[in-house]
Design an enzyme around this catalytic site. Structure first.
Site, PDB file in Angstrom:
ATOM      1  N   GLY A   9       0.828  -1.213   0.000  1.00  0.00           N
ATOM      2  CA  GLY A   9       0.000   0.000   0.000  1.00  0.00           C
ATOM      3  C   GLY A   9       0.855   1.252   0.000  1.00  0.00           C
ATOM      4  O   GLY A   9       1.971   1.265   0.499  1.00  0.00           O
ATOM      5  N   ARG A  13      -1.865   8.972   2.793  1.00  0.00           N
ATOM      6  CA  ARG A  13      -2.305   9.872   3.866  1.00  0.00           C
ATOM      7  C   ARG A  13      -1.195  10.187   4.878  1.00  0.00           C
ATOM      8  O   ARG A  13      -1.405  10.965   5.799  1.00  0.00           O
ATOM      9  CB  ARG A  13      -3.525   9.282   4.582  1.00  0.00           C
ATOM     10  CG  ARG A  13      -4.809   9.522   3.819  1.00  0.00           C
ATOM     11  CD  ARG A  13      -6.001   8.895   4.510  1.00  0.00           C
ATOM     12  NE  ARG A  13      -6.016   7.448   4.384  1.00  0.00           N
ATOM     13  CZ  ARG A  13      -6.643   6.631   5.239  1.00  0.00           C
ATOM     14  NH1 ARG A  13      -7.263   7.131   6.290  1.00  0.00           N
ATOM     15  NH2 ARG A  13      -6.636   5.326   5.033  1.00  0.00           N
ATOM     16  N   THR A  77      -5.980  -6.657  -1.669  1.00  0.00           N
ATOM     17  CA  THR A  77      -5.292  -7.577  -0.757  1.00  0.00           C
ATOM     18  C   THR A  77      -5.266  -9.016  -1.295  1.00  0.00           C
ATOM     19  O   THR A  77      -4.291  -9.736  -1.084  1.00  0.00           O
ATOM     20  CB  THR A  77      -5.962  -7.567   0.625  1.00  0.00           C
ATOM     21  OG1 THR A  77      -7.375  -7.710   0.454  1.00  0.00           O
ATOM     22  CG2 THR A  77      -5.691  -6.270   1.372  1.00  0.00           C
ATOM     23  N   TYR A  98      -0.007  -7.580   8.197  1.00  0.00           N
ATOM     24  CA  TYR A  98       0.065  -6.304   7.484  1.00  0.00           C
ATOM     25  C   TYR A  98       1.337  -5.577   7.915  1.00  0.00           C
ATOM     26  O   TYR A  98       1.642  -5.494   9.108  1.00  0.00           O
ATOM     27  CB  TYR A  98      -1.124  -5.409   7.848  1.00  0.00           C
ATOM     28  CG  TYR A  98      -2.460  -5.773   7.219  1.00  0.00           C
ATOM     29  CD1 TYR A  98      -2.606  -6.855   6.357  1.00  0.00           C
ATOM     30  CD2 TYR A  98      -3.580  -4.987   7.497  1.00  0.00           C
ATOM     31  CE1 TYR A  98      -3.839  -7.151   5.806  1.00  0.00           C
ATOM     32  CE2 TYR A  98      -4.821  -5.276   6.939  1.00  0.00           C
ATOM     33  CZ  TYR A  98      -4.945  -6.372   6.094  1.00  0.00           C
ATOM     34  OH  TYR A  98      -6.157  -6.651   5.546  1.00  0.00           O
ATOM     35  N   LYS A 346      34.979  14.232  23.298  1.00  0.00           N
ATOM     36  CA  LYS A 346      34.862  13.417  22.092  1.00  0.00           C
ATOM     37  C   LYS A 346      36.055  12.483  21.963  1.00  0.00           C
ATOM     38  O   LYS A 346      37.187  12.920  22.138  1.00  0.00           O
ATOM     39  CB  LYS A 346      34.790  14.320  20.853  1.00  0.00           C
ATOM     40  CG  LYS A 346      34.549  13.542  19.581  1.00  0.00           C
ATOM     41  CD  LYS A 346      35.215  14.173  18.369  1.00  0.00           C
ATOM     42  CE  LYS A 346      36.693  13.834  18.321  1.00  0.00           C
ATOM     43  NZ  LYS A 346      37.349  14.280  17.085  1.00  0.00           N
TER      44      LYS A 346
HETATM   45  C1  UD1 Z   1      -8.552  -4.404   4.757  1.00  0.00           C
HETATM   46  C2  UD1 Z   1      -9.607  -5.504   4.770  1.00  0.00           C
HETATM   47  C3  UD1 Z   1     -10.700  -5.139   5.786  1.00  0.00           C
HETATM   48  C4  UD1 Z   1     -10.091  -4.946   7.146  1.00  0.00           C
HETATM   49  C5  UD1 Z   1      -8.986  -3.899   7.074  1.00  0.00           C
HETATM   50  C6  UD1 Z   1      -8.268  -3.852   8.388  1.00  0.00           C
HETATM   51  C7  UD1 Z   1      -9.674  -6.374   2.505  1.00  0.00           C
HETATM   52  C8  UD1 Z   1     -10.398  -6.363   1.227  1.00  0.00           C
HETATM   53  N1  UD1 Z   1     -10.178  -5.597   3.454  1.00  0.00           N
HETATM   54  O1  UD1 Z   1      -9.193  -3.254   4.254  1.00  0.00           O
HETATM   55  O2  UD1 Z   1     -11.656  -6.183   5.845  1.00  0.00           O
HETATM   56  O3  UD1 Z   1     -11.093  -4.526   8.054  1.00  0.00           O
HETATM   57  O4  UD1 Z   1      -8.029  -4.225   6.069  1.00  0.00           O
HETATM   58  O5  UD1 Z   1      -7.385  -2.773   8.379  1.00  0.00           O
HETATM   59  O6  UD1 Z   1      -8.706  -7.067   2.649  1.00  0.00           O
HETATM   60  N2  UD1 Z   1      -2.106  -4.059   0.460  1.00  0.00           N
HETATM   61  C9  UD1 Z   1      -1.248  -4.541  -0.493  1.00  0.00           C
HETATM   62  N3  UD1 Z   1      -1.623  -4.528  -1.799  1.00  0.00           N
HETATM   63  C10 UD1 Z   1      -2.830  -4.075  -2.211  1.00  0.00           C
HETATM   64  C11 UD1 Z   1      -3.720  -3.583  -1.223  1.00  0.00           C
HETATM   65  C12 UD1 Z   1      -3.338  -3.591   0.101  1.00  0.00           C
HETATM   66  O7  UD1 Z   1      -0.131  -4.958  -0.170  1.00  0.00           O
HETATM   67  O8  UD1 Z   1      -3.112  -4.110  -3.406  1.00  0.00           O
HETATM   68  C13 UD1 Z   1      -1.697  -4.068   1.874  1.00  0.00           C
HETATM   69  C14 UD1 Z   1      -1.583  -2.670   2.469  1.00  0.00           C
HETATM   70  O9  UD1 Z   1      -0.273  -2.192   2.369  1.00  0.00           O
HETATM   71  C15 UD1 Z   1      -1.986  -2.909   3.913  1.00  0.00           C
HETATM   72  C16 UD1 Z   1      -2.956  -4.080   3.839  1.00  0.00           C
HETATM   73  O10 UD1 Z   1      -2.696  -4.725   2.615  1.00  0.00           O
HETATM   74  O11 UD1 Z   1      -0.884  -3.289   4.690  1.00  0.00           O
HETATM   75  C17 UD1 Z   1      -4.394  -3.643   3.934  1.00  0.00           C
HETATM   76  O12 UD1 Z   1      -4.697  -2.787   2.874  1.00  0.00           O
HETATM   77  P1  UD1 Z   1      -5.726  -1.610   3.006  1.00  0.00           P
HETATM   78  O13 UD1 Z   1      -5.811  -0.909   1.719  1.00  0.00           O
HETATM   79  O14 UD1 Z   1      -5.448  -0.804   4.198  1.00  0.00           O
HETATM   80  O15 UD1 Z   1      -7.093  -2.437   3.218  1.00  0.00           O
HETATM   81  P2  UD1 Z   1      -8.438  -1.904   3.794  1.00  0.00           P
HETATM   82  O16 UD1 Z   1      -9.218  -1.334   2.670  1.00  0.00           O
HETATM   83  O17 UD1 Z   1      -8.206  -1.062   4.971  1.00  0.00           O
END
Ligand code: UD1
Ligand code: MG
Length: 452
Positions: A9, A13, A77, A98, A346
């Site tokens: 990700g 933000r 994800t 994560y 130092k």
């Molecule tokens: C995800 C979950 C949600 C959960 C939430 C908790 C899914 C679809 N949803 O949502 O159910 O409540 O986390 O915080 O899984 N990432 C990648 N590649 C991507 C997308 C994300 O590596 O293509 C990684 C991000 O870096 C992050 C994690 O996966 O560490 C979660 O991604 P994020 O976009 O925050 O998912 P949420 O939409 O918050």
């Protein structure tokens, strides 16, 4: 087991040039916290899925036990985990973590792994007062049936307080069947890893859950505000560990440990101190308010007074340092050394019972025992091109405002008169002084201001 850490990700933000998972918590990248917890579980394999700013992340955290997989573009994800799939051992479960959830604890993950057993899917869930933004756990007669993402919820589903933390354990052979079949028919047009829950139910795979001991374990970092909140949670936890080990803290909410702090018995730490790197404080050490210590060993009974800054140094026992002392890398102080206010040291050794109590610079020097260094003494260690050493032997007395132009040696027992600029070695036991002779002019008249 396999561990896959999702870390692709962008972290828009955070408003930072530094990739999100490299943002520091307690002085260490977020991802480094997750890696440390993963390693504590002794998995067969750790795979990090990276994306935005990935090369920088790889470089910062390179280690022989890590596998790196690039996810480009980031399509969700489910897509992220799919990229890691070819590396995973299909015969053992896969734990998904994560990279931006830094405080998850090994004990919680062990409970989750137990819930997964050999063939079940296990979700780490949490009950929140405000579940907004999270995927919700939909149960039917107590059994988990699917996860619905916030943006896809109905009004009834939005009122569900049990959320998906995102951390899960899945049977890897099943993932190989489920992940390639995920679709993007949802509000965000992404491949949702969470859709594997409904697929598990359809395949008759049990779906279990476990909960963290505290909800902050599952808190993610998406903004500087959330990072600041987790920093305080983590620091409070570290302070509690110190208190539990018998360390006395003036205020458990006003200490920052960004590394490892090892304390003996009866150590006292006043407010506002920052500890970086590896720090050892032996029995009875007292650290005054607002000190910064980095990679320091302090011997038993030594006192570091307020506003002292000590970096990469060894302080002996029963020393008195500060207030306002600056001790720089490569310094070693023997026992019962006194270093007072506005003294900078130092790359020097100072042996037992020596003192520099006010306003001095001691650089690249070897100072013997029982030496007294007067106020305003400066070692001129740098000639503009090279650094040179100053040697001050045992029992020397150096008068105030003395400059020692290195390389130079002051022999054992020598005294240097105040104001001396020492450019040649001073012999032992003698008084050496370099100073214009003092004269008084009785006939001198002070100039008077001209009038009119
Ligand atoms: C995800 C979950 C949600 C959960 C939430 C908790 C899914 C679809 N949803 O949502 O159910 O409540 O986390 O915080 O899984 N990432 C990648 N590649 C991507 C997308 C994300 O590596 O293509 C990684 C991000 O870096 C992050 C994690 O996966 O560490 C979660 O991604 P994020 O976009 O925050 O998912 P949420 O939409 O918050
Ligand atoms: Mg998120």
């Amino acid at each position: 087991m396999n561990v896959v850490i999702l870390a692709a990700g962008q972290g828009k933000r955070m408003f930072s040039a530094l990739p999100k998972v490299l943002q520091p918590l307690a002085g260490k990248p977020l991802l480094a916290h997750v890696l440390a917890t993963a390693r504590a579980l002794e998995p067969g394999l750790i795979c990090v899925v990276y994306g935005h700013g990935g090369e920088q992340v790889r470089e910062a955290l390179a280690a022989p036990d890590l596998h790196w997989v690039k996810q480009e573009p980031q399509l969700g994800t489910g897509h992220a985990l799919l990229q890691a799939l070819p590396l995973l051992d299909p015969t053992v479960p896969t734990l998904v973590l994560y990279g931006d959830v830094p405080l998850i604890r090994a004990a919680t993950l062990r409970r989750l792994l137990e819930q997964a057993g050999k063939g079940a899917l296990a979700l780490l869930t949490a009950q929140l007062d405000n579940p907004h933004g999270y995927g919700r756990i939909v149960r039917n007669a107590g059994a988990i049936v699917r996860i619905v993402e916030e943006k896809d919820t109905t009004a009834t589903e939005r009122s569900i307080g049990e959320i998906n933390t995102g951390i899960l354990v899945a049977p890897t052979d099943r993932l190989a069947r489920w992940l390639p079949g995920l679709g993007t028919n949802n509000a965000q047009g992404e491949y949702y890893l969470t859709d594997i829950v409904a697929l598990a139910v359809a395949d008759g795979v049990p779906v279990n859950s476990a909960q963290p001991d505290a909800n902050w374990e599952a808190d993610g970092v998406n903004s500087q505000t959330q990072l600041a909140v987790l920093e305080r949670v983590h620091q409070r936890n570290l302070a509690n560990e110190l208190l539990n080990a018998g360390v006395r803290l003036a205020d458990a909410a006003r200490i920052d440990v960004r590394g490892e702090l090892h304390c003996g018995r009866d150590v006292f730490i006043d407010v506002g101190c920052v500890f970086e790197g590896r720090i050892e404080l032996d029995d009875g050490v007292e650290i005054g308010p607002n000190c910064v210590l980095r990679n320091v060993v302090v011997g038993a009974g030594s006192r570091i007074a307020a506003f002292s800054h000590i970096d990469s140094a060894v302080i002996g026992a029963a020393c008195s340092i500060g207030p306002y002392a600056r001790i720089r890398p490569g310094t070693q102080l023997g026992d019962s050394v006194h270093i007072g206010n506005f003294v900078e040291i130092k790359n020097s050794t100072i042996a037992a019972e020596s003192k520099a109590n006010h306003l001095a610079y001691i650089g690249d020097s070897s100072v013997g025992q029982r030496v007294n260094i007067g106020a305003g003494t400066i070692t001129c260690n740098y000639d503009g091109a090279n650094k040179h050493r100053t040697v001050i032997e045992d029992d020397v007395f150096i008068g105030s405002d003395t400059q020692l132009v290195a390389p130079v040696t002051v022999g054992r027992g020598a005294t240097l008169g105040a104001g001396t600029t020492l450019t040649k070695n001073a012999p032992p036991d003698a008084l050496t002084v370099s100073r214009a002779r003092q004269i008084s002019i009785a006939t001198w008249k002070r100039p008077e201001k001209k009038r009119g």
